[in-house]
Design a protein around this motif. Structure first.
Motif, mmCIF file in Angstrom:
data_model
loop_
_atom_site.group_PDB
_atom_site.id
_atom_site.type_symbol
_atom_site.label_atom_id
_atom_site.label_comp_id
_atom_site.label_asym_id
_atom_site.label_seq_id
_atom_site.Cartn_x
_atom_site.Cartn_y
_atom_site.Cartn_z
ATOM 1 N N SER A 1 52.796 -113.102 32.172
ATOM 2 C CA SER A 1 53.116 -112.320 33.372
ATOM 3 C C SER A 1 52.860 -110.843 33.089
ATOM 4 O O SER A 1 52.706 -110.433 31.929
ATOM 5 N N GLY A 2 52.857 -110.035 34.147
ATOM 6 C CA GLY A 2 52.657 -108.588 33.970
ATOM 7 C C GLY A 2 53.718 -107.968 33.077
ATOM 8 O O GLY A 2 53.428 -107.137 32.216
ATOM 9 N N GLY A 3 54.976 -108.383 33.284
ATOM 10 C CA GLY A 3 56.066 -107.840 32.469
ATOM 11 C C GLY A 3 55.919 -108.222 31.011
ATOM 12 O O GLY A 3 56.174 -107.405 30.112
ATOM 13 N N GLN A 4 55.489 -109.465 30.757
ATOM 14 C CA GLN A 4 55.261 -109.897 29.370
ATOM 15 C C GLN A 4 54.121 -109.100 28.738
ATOM 16 O O GLN A 4 54.218 -108.664 27.587
ATOM 17 N N LYS A 5 53.039 -108.906 29.496
ATOM 18 C CA LYS A 5 51.904 -108.131 28.966
ATOM 19 C C LYS A 5 52.335 -106.724 28.572
ATOM 20 O O LYS A 5 51.926 -106.196 27.542
ATOM 21 N N GLN A 6 53.167 -106.108 29.420
ATOM 22 C CA GLN A 6 53.562 -104.733 29.123
ATOM 23 C C GLN A 6 54.501 -104.677 27.918
ATOM 24 O O GLN A 6 54.432 -103.752 27.110
ATOM 25 N N ARG A 7 55.384 -105.680 27.788
ATOM 26 C CA ARG A 7 56.243 -105.722 26.598
ATOM 27 C C ARG A 7 55.396 -105.914 25.336
ATOM 28 O O ARG A 7 55.676 -105.313 24.297
ATOM 29 N N ILE A 8 54.351 -106.734 25.441
ATOM 30 C CA ILE A 8 53.427 -106.915 24.307
ATOM 31 C C ILE A 8 52.718 -105.593 23.992
ATOM 32 O O ILE A 8 52.561 -105.216 22.830
ATOM 33 N N ALA A 9 52.289 -104.883 25.044
ATOM 34 C CA ALA A 9 51.595 -103.603 24.834
ATOM 35 C C ALA A 9 52.501 -102.612 24.092
ATOM 36 O O ALA A 9 52.042 -101.847 23.235
ATOM 37 N N ILE A 10 53.797 -102.634 24.416
ATOM 38 C CA ILE A 10 54.740 -101.729 23.747
ATOM 39 C C ILE A 10 54.885 -102.098 22.280
ATOM 40 O O ILE A 10 54.771 -101.237 21.393
ATOM 41 N N VAL A 11 55.130 -103.386 21.995
ATOM 42 C CA VAL A 11 55.333 -103.756 20.589
ATOM 43 C C VAL A 11 54.024 -103.691 19.797
ATOM 44 O O VAL A 11 54.041 -103.473 18.585
ATOM 45 N N ARG A 12 52.896 -103.849 20.487
ATOM 46 C CA ARG A 12 51.609 -103.649 19.777
ATOM 47 C C ARG A 12 51.514 -102.214 19.268
ATOM 48 O O ARG A 12 51.111 -101.978 18.129
ATOM 49 N N ALA A 13 51.910 -101.260 20.108
ATOM 50 C CA ALA A 13 51.900 -99.855 19.663
ATOM 51 C C ALA A 13 52.883 -99.645 18.509
ATOM 52 O O ALA A 13 52.611 -98.883 17.568
ATOM 53 N N LEU A 14 54.026 -100.328 18.552
ATOM 54 C CA LEU A 14 55.037 -100.176 17.497
ATOM 55 C C LEU A 14 54.572 -100.750 16.162
ATOM 56 O O LEU A 14 55.078 -100.357 15.111
ATOM 57 N N CYS A 15 53.620 -101.675 16.198
ATOM 58 C CA CYS A 15 53.085 -102.251 14.954
ATOM 59 C C CYS A 15 52.440 -101.188 14.056
ATOM 60 O O CYS A 15 52.270 -101.394 12.859
ATOM 61 N N MET A 16 52.073 -100.055 14.649
ATOM 62 C CA MET A 16 51.430 -98.981 13.876
ATOM 63 C C MET A 16 52.459 -97.999 13.297
ATOM 64 O O MET A 16 52.092 -96.977 12.725
ATOM 65 N N ASP A 17 53.758 -98.312 13.449
ATOM 66 C CA ASP A 17 54.825 -97.421 12.952
ATOM 67 C C ASP A 17 54.645 -95.982 13.442
ATOM 68 O O ASP A 17 54.625 -95.041 12.636
ATOM 69 N N PRO A 18 54.529 -95.772 14.755
ATOM 70 C CA PRO A 18 54.278 -94.411 15.256
ATOM 71 C C PRO A 18 55.510 -93.517 15.114
ATOM 72 O O PRO A 18 56.641 -94.010 15.030
ATOM 73 N N ASP A 19 55.274 -92.215 15.105
ATOM 74 C CA ASP A 19 56.376 -91.246 15.082
ATOM 75 C C ASP A 19 56.806 -90.868 16.501
ATOM 76 O O ASP A 19 57.886 -90.311 16.696
ATOM 77 N N VAL A 20 55.937 -91.126 17.476
ATOM 78 C CA VAL A 20 56.261 -90.839 18.878
ATOM 79 C C VAL A 20 55.571 -91.894 19.742
ATOM 80 O O VAL A 20 54.498 -92.394 19.382
ATOM 81 N N MET A 21 56.206 -92.250 20.853
ATOM 82 C CA MET A 21 55.609 -93.183 21.814
ATOM 83 C C MET A 21 55.363 -92.447 23.120
ATOM 84 O O MET A 21 56.268 -91.785 23.654
ATOM 85 N N LEU A 22 54.138 -92.564 23.636
ATOM 86 C CA LEU A 22 53.755 -91.939 24.900
ATOM 87 C C LEU A 22 53.582 -93.050 25.939
ATOM 88 O O LEU A 22 52.830 -93.994 25.727
ATOM 89 N N PHE A 23 54.299 -92.931 27.062
ATOM 90 C CA PHE A 23 54.248 -93.952 28.111
ATOM 91 C C PHE A 23 53.696 -93.345 29.390
ATOM 92 O O PHE A 23 54.281 -92.410 29.931
ATOM 93 N N ASP A 24 52.565 -93.886 29.880
ATOM 94 C CA ASP A 24 51.949 -93.372 31.102
ATOM 95 C C ASP A 24 52.232 -94.332 32.259
ATOM 96 O O ASP A 24 51.531 -95.317 32.452
ATOM 97 N N GLU A 25 53.319 -94.053 32.994
ATOM 98 C CA GLU A 25 53.731 -94.885 34.131
ATOM 99 C C GLU A 25 53.689 -96.377 33.776
ATOM 100 O O GLU A 25 52.979 -97.160 34.416
#
Length: 247
Positions: free
Chosen positions: A145-169
């Protein structure tokens, strides 16, 4: 520069169409470690352009962006090294359709951070558990679902151990009933102390989770304050009118 300041912009400008369209008109602000800075404003106010300038997805026309003490607008700077520390989540997920969820999440840590396949998989699975999607590791994006895809997109970014997260709408492309599940993940990130810059139309989220809210219009910061002050005692007429229309 104060070690507590993660991102600093000075007189940030962005023009389009040979200077005939002003998207950003001298933005000076900063983001401290652990802050959740929420950027609000009408469509076309420059919010997304501002966010995309922070990691140089849009190249500023003028001004500087300093990230962790380095002016990343300097031509000699290898921006890709700095982008690895800046997670980015878009409106439209941007998952690779031909890869499983797990492959989507592990490809960058393996290729860019040099992690072993086992190490990358272990991190990905622990993050998938956090967002209740461990059972979807072998699914493809078109099975979500769209909500699942977006949750995956968030944790995919977290896999890189970022120091900041940028969210565009991050919720604007979702059906209303799926918005909550994505905002819940973002709330948890904020509780865990992740530094975040969030462009959103979700005023409830801005009020509840933001440590500071920036209101933009016509490429300028009109007002910025803590959420309680900004929403209950707006100082500018422009912000008063905006809130009257959206709340």
């Amino acid at each position: 520069m104060n070690a507590d300041i993660l991102i600093q912009t000075r007189e940030l400008k962005k023009y389009f169409k040979d200077g005939t369209i002003t998207a950003l008109d001298g933005i000076t602000t900063q983001v401290r470690k652990g802050e959740v800075v929420v950027v609000i404003g009408p469509s076309g106010s420059g919010k997304s352009t501002f966010l995309r300038c922070l990691n140089l997805l849009e190249t500023p026309t003028g001004g500087t962006v300093t990230f962790e003490g380095t002016d990343i607008t300097e031509p000699k700077v290898n921006i890709n090294i700095h982008r690895q520390k800046m997670g980015m989540v878009f409106q439209h997920f941007n998952l690779f359709p031909h890869m499983t969820v797990l492959k989507n999440m592990t490809i960058a840590p393996i290729k860019l951070l040099g992690k072993s396949r086992e190490e990358a998989k272990e991190k990905a699975m622990s993050l998938l558990k956090r967002v209740d999607l461990a059972d979807r590791a072998d699914a493809y994006p078109n099975q979500l679902s769209g909500g699942q895809k977006q949750r995956i997109a968030i944790v995919r970014a977290l896999c890189m151990d970022p120091d900041v997260m940028l969210f565009d709408e991050p919720t604007s492309a979702l059906d209303p009933e799926m918005v909550g599940e994505v905002l819940d993940v973002m709330r948890q990130l904020a509780r865990d102390g992740m530094t975040m810059v969030v462009v959103t139309h979700e005023m409830g989220f801005a009020r509840e989770v933001g440590t500071r809210v920036i209101f933009m219009d016509y490429g300028k910061i009109v007002e910025e304050n803590n959420p309680d002050e900004l929403f209950s005692s707006p100082k500018s007429e422009r912000l008063k009118n905006f809130l009257a229309n959206v709340l």
